[in-house]
Structures are given as structure tokens and as C-alpha cells.
Design an enzyme around this catalytic site. Structure first.
Site, PDB file in Angstrom:
ATOM      1  N   TYR A  70       0.974  -1.194   0.404  1.00  0.00           N
ATOM      2  CA  TYR A  70      -0.286   0.276   0.072  1.00  0.00           C
ATOM      3  C   TYR A  70       0.546   1.024  -0.442  1.00  0.00           C
ATOM      4  CZ  TYR A  70      -4.212  -3.370   0.865  1.00  0.00           C
ATOM      5  OH  TYR A  70      -5.280  -3.752   1.300  1.00  0.00           O
ATOM      6  N   SER A  76     -14.117  -4.615  -0.534  1.00  0.00           N
ATOM      7  CA  SER A  76     -14.252  -4.105  -1.498  1.00  0.00           C
ATOM      8  C   SER A  76     -16.289  -4.652  -1.162  1.00  0.00           C
ATOM      9  CB  SER A  76     -14.530  -3.879  -2.836  1.00  0.00           C
ATOM     10  OG  SER A  76     -15.611  -3.381  -3.929  1.00  0.00           O
ATOM     11  N   PRO A  77     -16.760  -4.453   0.794  1.00  0.00           N
ATOM     12  CA  PRO A  77     -18.000  -4.959   0.520  1.00  0.00           C
ATOM     13  C   PRO A  77     -18.681  -3.916   0.413  1.00  0.00           C
ATOM     14  CG  PRO A  77     -16.664  -3.382   1.983  1.00  0.00           C
ATOM     15  CD  PRO A  77     -16.113  -3.544   1.562  1.00  0.00           C
ATOM     16  N   LEU A  78     -19.220  -2.968  -0.477  1.00  0.00           N
ATOM     17  CA  LEU A  78     -20.478  -1.964  -1.131  1.00  0.00           C
ATOM     18  C   LEU A  78     -20.361  -2.741  -2.719  1.00  0.00           C
ATOM     19  CD1 LEU A  78     -20.040   1.289   0.639  1.00  0.00           C
ATOM     20  CD2 LEU A  78     -21.385  -0.634   1.499  1.00  0.00           C
ATOM     21  N   GLU A  89     -20.899   2.558 -10.345  1.00  0.00           N
ATOM     22  CA  GLU A  89     -21.627   2.462 -11.478  1.00  0.00           C
ATOM     23  C   GLU A  89     -22.889   2.669 -11.495  1.00  0.00           C
ATOM     24  OE1 GLU A  89     -20.322  -1.329 -12.608  1.00  0.00           O
ATOM     25  OE2 GLU A  89     -18.145  -1.329 -12.312  1.00  0.00           O
TER      26      GLU A  89
END
Length: 287
Positions: free
Chosen positions: A46, A200-202, A208
């Protein structure tokens, strides 16, 4: 598990995102703790190998006790950047490299141990025996407490798990990317006692504008008043209702969104509402 129900993802805290100052990072850590988020998810790459050190300096300034938080880091990806002399992006899971990488993370994070080390992505050249030997040494020396993997399939988990216990698999999982629920990944993890964390839980719901995301927004909109909740809270509640006990890794640095996410822990979806949300994502009824 000792890890918080929601986990703070640090990927965008540094040069890959918000470029937070040391003071701002320390404030963000305290805000996470105030909202029951005690686990911080890192990876060596990161910020092109800089964010761990930035976090470590902020952690020292924060005054937070080490025993009050849990630190996760990942290793294995050889990233192309000015801080590494790599010809091509690749993976290295040799015994010596895993041990060296953990020691670098400990130095950068200003800590004597990691609560959890993850292998960042599977490599076609990884040798399970070499990995097991490295993890055994790191645990014996007190440099890591738990061991896990990230983005591994059931067969890859089995190959490693026959040599060394796997505690966690961090996978991509959300309402718009839930293949792990159908391809045996979560089933295998539940069977073997491997705990899932979800990056990326959402999903793509707010990123989009597609037929799928429009269906999802319509369905969530019909449930907002019933649950007195926001769409992002409903998405997290949907994910956390899975019996595997998925822990979402939330990447936001926004104070309000963090507090909002914390309130999702109190939402208990009714069974049929959970399936209504799933059907909205799939665009068809269940079989």
C-alpha cells in the site's frame, strides 16, 4: 474472533488516496476506535510500500495502546514502483522472503507483532511446505499471532491448510460480487473453520450506473424506511447476515461514513428482505 466486526482498510490512507498527515491518521484511528473498529488492515505494497510506515508514525503519536488494536498485514506481491527493483509484477512466497517481509512490516508499523499475516494473492509457484515453515518460525518467534490468506480458492486453501492452519481468508465479497457464496468458497471456509473477511464490501453499487445497480437502488429504497437505515447500511447488513460471519473491510476515511457503517451492526434483516435484495442484484428469482 478477536477482530472487530468491521475492519478499517488503510489502502487509501496514504499516497494511494487521501495522503493523510500523521496527525490526521492519528485522529482517524481514534475515530475508528470510538466506533468499535479496532482492527486495521494493511498490506506491505500500500502506498508503494510507504503506507505502513506512515501509519506506524501516526500510531506512535496517537497514544493508543497496542493491546487495544489489531494489526493485519499482507505480503507476497512484488509491486512495480521506485521503492522496489522489480522487472515485472510477480509473487514471492519463499520462506526467506515471507520472514523478511514480516520483519519489514513490524519495523514500519512500529510494533513487535502482527495479529494476522495474510498471503496477499495466490501464486502458481507457491510451495506449501516453504510457506508452512516460514509461518511456523514467525509464530514461534512471536512475530505473528494468526495466519491467513487472501483471494484463495478452496483448493488453494486446502493445499496450504494441510501443512499449516489457516485462520482467515480475505476475499472480495459484496452484493454485486458474491460468487464466493455459490462456488464453494464460503462453504469450504465454514467447514474448515476459516473466517472470512471481505474487501470492497459495497461492491459497485455506488460506483457504476448499470441495470443491476439501478435494480439494487430501487429495492434498497423500498426498505430504507422500514429499517430506518441508509443504503450503505443495508448493504453491510445484507453481507453480515451470511452465517459464515463475514467481516467487512471498509475503505472509507470519512468520519460520517465510518459512524454510519458502525450503525449497520444493529440492523437485522428479515429473511425475505435478504432474498429480495439478492434477487435485485441477480435480476432473477432464486432457483
Amino acid at each position: 474472533m478477536k477482530y472487530s466486526r468491521l475492519i478499517a482498510g488503510t489502502m487509501t490512507w496514504g499516497s494511494w488516496g487521501k495522503q493523510l498527515s500523521k496527525h490526521d491518521m492519528a485522529d482517524l484511528m481514534h475515530h475508528c476506535l470510538a466506533n468499535n473498529i479496532t482492527t486495521f488492515d494493511h498490506a506491505d505494497i500500500y502506498g508503494a510500500y510507504t503506507t505502513e510506515a506512515d501509519f506506524g508514525k501516526a500510531f506512535l503519536e496517537s497514544g493508543i495502546k497496542r493491546e487495544d488494536i489489531q494489526l493485519i498485514s499482507k505480503c507476497g506481491i512484488q509491486y512495480l514502483c521506485e521503492n522496489r527493483d522489480n522487472k515485472v509484477k510477480h509473487y514471492d512466497y519463499s520462506k526467506d522472503y515471507i520472514i523478511w517481509s514480516v520483519e519489514q512490516s513490524l519495523k514500519n508499523l512500529e510494533t513487535e507483532y502482527l495479529d494476522l499475516l495474510l498471503l496477499h494473492r495466490p501464486s502458481p509457484l507457491m510451495v506449501a511446505e516453504d510457506i508452512a515453515e516460514a509461518i511456523t518460525i514467525l509464530k514461534k518467534d512471536g512475530k505473528i499471532k494468526d495466519f491467513g490468506v487472501s483471494n484463495f480458492t478452496p483448493s488453494q486453501m486446502e493445499m496450504i491448510g494441510l501443512r499449516i492452519d489457516i485462520d482467515v481468508n480475505q476475499i472480495e465479497f459484496s452484493l454485486t460480487q458474491h460468487t464466493a457464496m455459490h462456488n464453494g468458497t464460503l462453504d469450504y471456509m465454514s467447514t474448515c473453520g476459516i473466517k472470512p473477511m471481505a474487501w470492497s464490501p459495497l461492491g459497485s453499487v455506488f460506483k457504476e450506473d448499470t441495470e443491476q445497480t439501478r435494480r439494487i437502488h430501487r429495492q434498497l429504497g423500498e426498505l430504507i424506511e422500514k429499517y430506518n437505515a441508509t443504503e450503505d447500511q443495508l448493504l453491510l447488513a445484507w453481507l453480515m447476515m451470511h452465517p459464515a460471519g463475514i467481516r467487512p473491510v471498509i475503505g472509507t476515511t470519512n468520519f460520517d461514513r465510518i459512524a454510519n457503517a458502525n450503525r449497520a451492526l444493529d440492523i437485522e434483516l428479515e429473511l425475505e428482505d435478504w432474498f429480495l435484495i439478492l434477487v435485485a442484484s441477480q435480476g432473477h428469482k432464486v432457483p
